[in-house]
Design an enzyme around this catalytic site. Structure first.
Site: not given
Length: 245
Positions: A66, A92-94
């Site tokens: 996400f 966690v998408k950065i």
């Protein structure tokens, strides 16, 4: 689609339709899931956190990514820490930069060294991969998503490009290289050739794995039959009587 066709790389399903994600989850060939705010918007999702929690509950034992959507780095980091708390399977998408082109390396470093599994996304260049590798904690699992499909859209051969990206991660053995934005089924095999660990694809591309190894003579006949069937169903007519209009 019920086979990986001998592939060694992991297949991730990309999308934001919960029903489709649940269906894909029933297939053991699908090793993980990715989504992003654009896909969520197209799917009509308005409550980001509620949707994410539904996904986490439905897919409890495979990685799911996400993405943060803030633009200031400190707010990105705050969102990332909240998203990481949604489940142990969450990556966690950065994005590799914010909308102003500022490299997100400082927060990648902070989050990764705190043991948060990241999926660094929207990467295009080998130099970006090298920068991300420098920021990642060697001991923390992570995904590095290079948009090979978009790279190919610019006329650059993505296979040697992705091989160079793989080499740029050599000091980060826990960082997995992901081929993002595939354009066709063949890209799955391209990704494996390039040494990628993962490819993420939409359900329409993944469904075509059922065609791998199909007899081409048989496929040709089926195509001819399809054209004929559709012409008949459409009521098309060309008079072959001499002198007819």
């Amino acid at each position: 689609m019920n086979t990986k066709s001998g592939l060694k790389l992991k297949l991730f399903a990309d999308g934001a339709n919960l029903a489709e994600m649940k269906a894909m989850y029933q297939n053991p060939a699908i090793a993980g899931f990715t989504t992003n705010p654009t896909l969520m918007r197209k799917a009509g999702i308005t409550d980001y956190a509620a949707f994410a929690r539904e996904v986490v509950a439905a897919i409890p034992d495979r990685p799911v990514s996400f993405e943060v959507f803030a633009d200031e780095l400190d707010e990105m980091e705050a969102q990332a820490r909240i998203i990481a708390g949604w489940g142990t399977q969450v990556n966690v998408k950065i994005p590799v930069t914010n909308t102003q082109g500022v490299f997100t390396g400082p927060i990648i470093h902070s989050l990764s060294h705190d043991g948060i599994a990241l999926n660094v996304t929207a990467i295009m260049t080998v130099e970006q991969v090298a920068q991300v590798a420098e920021a990642l904690a060697p001991q923390t699992p992570s995904i590095v998503s290079v948009f090979a499909g978009r790279v190919a859209d610019t006329g650059v051969d993505p296979i040697p490009h992705m091989k160079a990206c793989r080499a740029a991660l050599h000091d980060r053995p826990r960082a997995e290289l992901l081929w993002a934005s595939p354009r066709e089924l063949l890209n799955i095999f391209h990704a494996e050739e390039a040494g990628c660990n993962i490819i993420t694809a939409t359900s329409d591309i993944l469904a075509k794995l059922a065609l791998v190894g199909k007899n081409l003579d048989e496929y040709s006949l089926e195509t001819v039959q399809m054209f004929h069937r559709d012409a008949v169903a459409s009521g098309f007519n060309i008079s072959t009587v001499a002198g007819a209009d």
